[in-house]
Design a protein around this motif. Structure first.
Motif, PDB file in Angstrom:
ATOM      1  N   HIS A 103       0.947  -1.261   0.016  1.00 59.14           N
ATOM      2  CA  HIS A 103       0.005   0.127   0.153  1.00 59.14           C
ATOM      3  C   HIS A 103       0.857   1.263  -0.068  1.00 59.14           C
ATOM      4  O   HIS A 103       0.292   2.434  -0.135  1.00 59.14           O
ATOM      5  CB  HIS A 103      -0.914  -0.043   1.346  1.00 59.14           C
ATOM      6  CG  HIS A 103      -2.198  -0.912   0.992  1.00 59.14           C
ATOM      7  ND1 HIS A 103      -3.139  -0.816   0.305  1.00 59.14           N
ATOM      8  CD2 HIS A 103      -2.345  -2.051   1.791  1.00 59.14           C
ATOM      9  CE1 HIS A 103      -3.935  -1.669   0.415  1.00 59.14           C
ATOM     10  NE2 HIS A 103      -3.435  -2.600   1.185  1.00 59.14           N
ATOM     11  N   LEU A 104       2.280   1.169  -0.076  1.00 58.64           N
ATOM     12  CA  LEU A 104       3.045   2.355   0.030  1.00 58.64           C
ATOM     13  C   LEU A 104       2.946   3.064  -1.368  1.00 58.64           C
ATOM     14  O   LEU A 104       3.443   2.238  -2.111  1.00 58.64           O
ATOM     15  CB  LEU A 104       4.502   1.954   0.498  1.00 58.64           C
ATOM     16  CG  LEU A 104       4.824   1.646   1.767  1.00 58.64           C
ATOM     17  CD1 LEU A 104       6.191   1.081   1.993  1.00 58.64           C
ATOM     18  CD2 LEU A 104       4.555   2.893   2.830  1.00 58.64           C
ATOM     19  N   SER A 105       2.802   4.350  -1.289  1.00 58.48           N
ATOM     20  CA  SER A 105       2.981   5.191  -2.411  1.00 58.48           C
ATOM     21  C   SER A 105       4.502   5.436  -2.498  1.00 58.48           C
ATOM     22  O   SER A 105       5.405   5.303  -1.708  1.00 58.48           O
ATOM     23  CB  SER A 105       2.241   6.337  -2.440  1.00 58.48           C
ATOM     24  OG  SER A 105       2.542   7.159  -1.377  1.00 58.48           O
ATOM     25  N   ALA A 106       4.915   6.105  -3.825  1.00 57.49           N
ATOM     26  CA  ALA A 106       6.095   6.316  -3.831  1.00 57.49           C
ATOM     27  C   ALA A 106       6.633   7.575  -2.907  1.00 57.49           C
ATOM     28  O   ALA A 106       7.563   7.577  -2.560  1.00 57.49           O
ATOM     29  CB  ALA A 106       6.648   6.568  -5.342  1.00 57.49           C
ATOM     30  N   ARG A 107       5.637   8.321  -2.726  1.00 54.92           N
ATOM     31  CA  ARG A 107       5.751   9.580  -1.858  1.00 54.92           C
ATOM     32  C   ARG A 107       6.042   8.996  -0.317  1.00 54.92           C
ATOM     33  O   ARG A 107       6.919   9.619   0.276  1.00 54.92           O
ATOM     34  CB  ARG A 107       4.592  10.355  -2.249  1.00 54.92           C
ATOM     35  CG  ARG A 107       4.575  11.852  -1.066  1.00 54.92           C
ATOM     36  CD  ARG A 107       3.645  12.692  -1.499  1.00 54.92           C
ATOM     37  NE  ARG A 107       3.605  13.981  -0.509  1.00 54.92           N
ATOM     38  CZ  ARG A 107       2.564  14.801  -0.520  1.00 54.92           C
ATOM     39  NH1 ARG A 107       1.633  14.526  -1.510  1.00 54.92           N
ATOM     40  NH2 ARG A 107       2.768  15.730   0.105  1.00 54.92           N
ATOM     41  N   ALA A 108       5.279   8.194  -0.123  1.00 53.68           N
ATOM     42  CA  ALA A 108       5.353   7.453   1.309  1.00 53.68           C
ATOM     43  C   ALA A 108       6.807   7.087   1.420  1.00 53.68           C
ATOM     44  O   ALA A 108       7.332   7.012   2.540  1.00 53.68           O
ATOM     45  CB  ALA A 108       4.225   6.642   1.552  1.00 53.68           C
ATOM     46  N   ALA A 109       7.070   6.028   0.447  1.00 54.50           N
ATOM     47  CA  ALA A 109       8.320   5.397   0.534  1.00 54.50           C
ATOM     48  C   ALA A 109       9.627   6.434   0.688  1.00 54.50           C
ATOM     49  O   ALA A 109      10.418   6.561   1.459  1.00 54.50           O
ATOM     50  CB  ALA A 109       8.823   4.491  -0.499  1.00 54.50           C
ATOM     51  N   ASP A 110       9.580   7.662  -0.169  1.00 57.91           N
ATOM     52  CA  ASP A 110      10.525   8.746  -0.313  1.00 57.91           C
ATOM     53  C   ASP A 110      10.431   9.375   1.105  1.00 57.91           C
ATOM     54  O   ASP A 110      11.368   9.986   1.600  1.00 57.91           O
ATOM     55  CB  ASP A 110      10.238   9.617  -1.400  1.00 57.91           C
ATOM     56  CG  ASP A 110      10.628   8.913  -2.714  1.00 57.91           C
ATOM     57  OD1 ASP A 110      11.129   7.851  -2.600  1.00 57.91           O
ATOM     58  OD2 ASP A 110      10.200   9.343  -3.661  1.00 57.91           O
ATOM     59  N   ALA A 111       9.344   9.709   1.912  1.00 57.56           N
ATOM     60  CA  ALA A 111       9.141  10.215   2.947  1.00 57.56           C
ATOM     61  C   ALA A 111      10.317   9.585   4.002  1.00 57.56           C
ATOM     62  O   ALA A 111      10.734  10.250   5.215  1.00 57.56           O
ATOM     63  CB  ALA A 111       7.961  10.198   3.545  1.00 57.56           C
ATOM     64  N   ILE A 112      10.578   8.105   4.032  1.00 53.01           N
ATOM     65  CA  ILE A 112      11.189   7.526   4.616  1.00 53.01           C
ATOM     66  C   ILE A 112      12.653   7.332   4.219  1.00 53.01           C
ATOM     67  O   ILE A 112      13.778   7.698   5.135  1.00 53.01           O
ATOM     68  CB  ILE A 112      10.637   6.118   5.149  1.00 53.01           C
ATOM     69  CG1 ILE A 112       9.259   5.959   5.643  1.00 53.01           C
ATOM     70  CG2 ILE A 112      11.656   5.347   6.023  1.00 53.01           C
ATOM     71  CD1 ILE A 112       8.456   4.881   5.834  1.00 53.01           C
ATOM     72  N   LEU A 113      12.820   7.127   2.927  1.00 54.91           N
ATOM     73  CA  LEU A 113      14.134   7.110   2.561  1.00 54.91           C
ATOM     74  C   LEU A 113      14.993   8.294   2.525  1.00 54.91           C
ATOM     75  O   LEU A 113      16.195   8.480   2.689  1.00 54.91           O
ATOM     76  CB  LEU A 113      14.117   6.502   1.016  1.00 54.91           C
ATOM     77  CG  LEU A 113      13.610   4.961   0.891  1.00 54.91           C
ATOM     78  CD1 LEU A 113      13.535   4.826  -0.540  1.00 54.91           C
ATOM     79  CD2 LEU A 113      14.741   3.988   1.508  1.00 54.91           C
ATOM     80  N   GLY A 114      14.298   9.449   2.253  1.00 53.36           N
ATOM     81  CA  GLY A 114      14.582  10.633   2.195  1.00 53.36           C
ATOM     82  C   GLY A 114      15.569  11.310   3.405  1.00 53.36           C
ATOM     83  O   GLY A 114      16.693  11.243   3.235  1.00 53.36           O
ATOM     84  N   PRO A 115      15.052  11.175   4.531  1.00 49.04           N
ATOM     85  CA  PRO A 115      16.215  11.492   5.747  1.00 49.04           C
ATOM     86  C   PRO A 115      16.904  10.407   6.150  1.00 49.04           C
ATOM     87  O   PRO A 115      17.975  10.558   6.460  1.00 49.04           O
ATOM     88  CB  PRO A 115      14.878  12.040   6.740  1.00 49.04           C
ATOM     89  CG  PRO A 115      13.769  11.206   6.348  1.00 49.04           C
ATOM     90  CD  PRO A 115      13.580  11.105   4.913  1.00 49.04           C
ATOM     91  N   THR A 116      16.339   9.289   6.123  1.00 46.95           N
ATOM     92  CA  THR A 116      16.974   8.272   6.742  1.00 46.95           C
ATOM     93  C   THR A 116      18.159   7.753   6.125  1.00 46.95           C
ATOM     94  O   THR A 116      19.252   7.590   6.590  1.00 46.95           O
ATOM     95  CB  THR A 116      16.122   6.988   6.955  1.00 46.95           C
ATOM     96  OG1 THR A 116      14.751   7.387   7.547  1.00 46.95           O
ATOM     97  CG2 THR A 116      16.438   5.775   7.970  1.00 46.95           C
TER      98      THR A 116
END
Length: 278
Positions: A103-116
């Motif tokens: 159910h993850l969108s690309a935007r949701a995944a990027d919200a985690i990958l971005g800072p982490t």
């Protein structure tokens, strides 16, 4: 536990230094004689911690920075170095939440990958390049996760990001070791903070994190701050490329996500609805 002045003369940049484990490490480092640079997206949190530490006599600078933005990271590091070089970078800022991966969108995944992942990489590259150009030693400490060992269902982007940083830690230990730069990491278990607890222990998730650890409790922030203080100190000068697990043995029993396998589709739908309202 440590001798006074263990970190005297060291200038330490902590990402996500305005709350949670970042703030706990900042307080411990300051108590051991370090000067600090705190960065994060929420300026008021940074200033609150800075004011508290200055009241105890610490030297503290604060910089608002969204580390997901490579240009913003470079601008922040330029401003930091304009005052004085840092000796230690602590990659602490991160994001995560539980979700069914499909159910993850690309935007949701990027919200985690971005800072982490990306943000920690940008900070590490920027600090490392400056140390190497100036022929200065340095230390990078990254706060990771036991998902780097076990994997973890329902927080897949976070597990991917933390595993990527572990690979960075091991790889740069070899590449930058001859340049007197150490890279080390901590994989904490349950060290509850308001932000992480809200994301990882939502309503409907009833398993007590303390029950997962053989020692029968969660960790205290002081314990993690003490381990971090040792790893960035000169006393740990022969340690590089390593991740120290600090989880009370929890990863030997569970990845930490097994209870979520029992959630129904209705449970997940309710969780998604609650997140959408928050």
């Amino acid at each position: 536990m440590f001798e006074a002045g263990l970190l005297a003369g060291k200038r330490i940049l902590i990402t996500g230094g305005g709350s949670g484990l970042g703030a706990a490490m900042a307080k411990r480092f300051a108590g051991l004689g370090a000067s600090l640079v705190l960065c994060g997206r929420r300026e008021q949190l940074l200033q609150d911690v800075a004011v508290e530490l200055r009241a105890d006599g610490a030297e503290v600078a604060a910089h608002r920075c969204d580390i997901r933005d490579a240009d913003a990271v470079e601008a922040m590091l330029e401003a930091v170095w304009h005052d004085a070089p840092i000796d230690v970078l602590v990659n602490n800022a991160a994001a995560t939440f539980i979700a069914q991966t499909e159910h993850l969108s690309a935007r949701a995944a990027d919200a985690i990958l971005g800072p982490t992942l990306h943000g920690a990489l940008y900070c590490t590259l920027g600090a490392g390049r400056r140390w190497i150009e100036a022929e200065r030693p340095g230390v990078v400490l990254s706060i990771l996760s036991t998902s780097t060992i076990t994997g973890r269902a329902f927080t897949v982007p976070s597990a991917m990001a933390k595993s990527g940083l572990l690979a960075m830690t091991k790889s740069l230990a070899v590449e930058w070791g001859p340049k007197r730069i150490r890279t080390v990491a901590i994989a904490p278990g349950a060290f509850p903070t308001p932000g992480a607890s809200a994301q990882l222990q939502p309503q409907g998730r009833s398993v007590d994190p303390a029950s997962r650890a053989p020692v029968g409790r969660v960790g205290s922030h002081d314990e993690l701050a003490d381990l971090a203080s040792f790893l960035i100190s000169d006393r740990a000068g022969f340690i590089t490329g390593e991740m120290v697990v600090q989880d009370g043995g929890a990863h030997l029993r569970s990845s930490g996500a097994e209870d979520l396998l029992g959630w129904s589709e209705a449970d997940w739908a309710a969780h998604r609805a609650a997140r959408a309202k928050s």
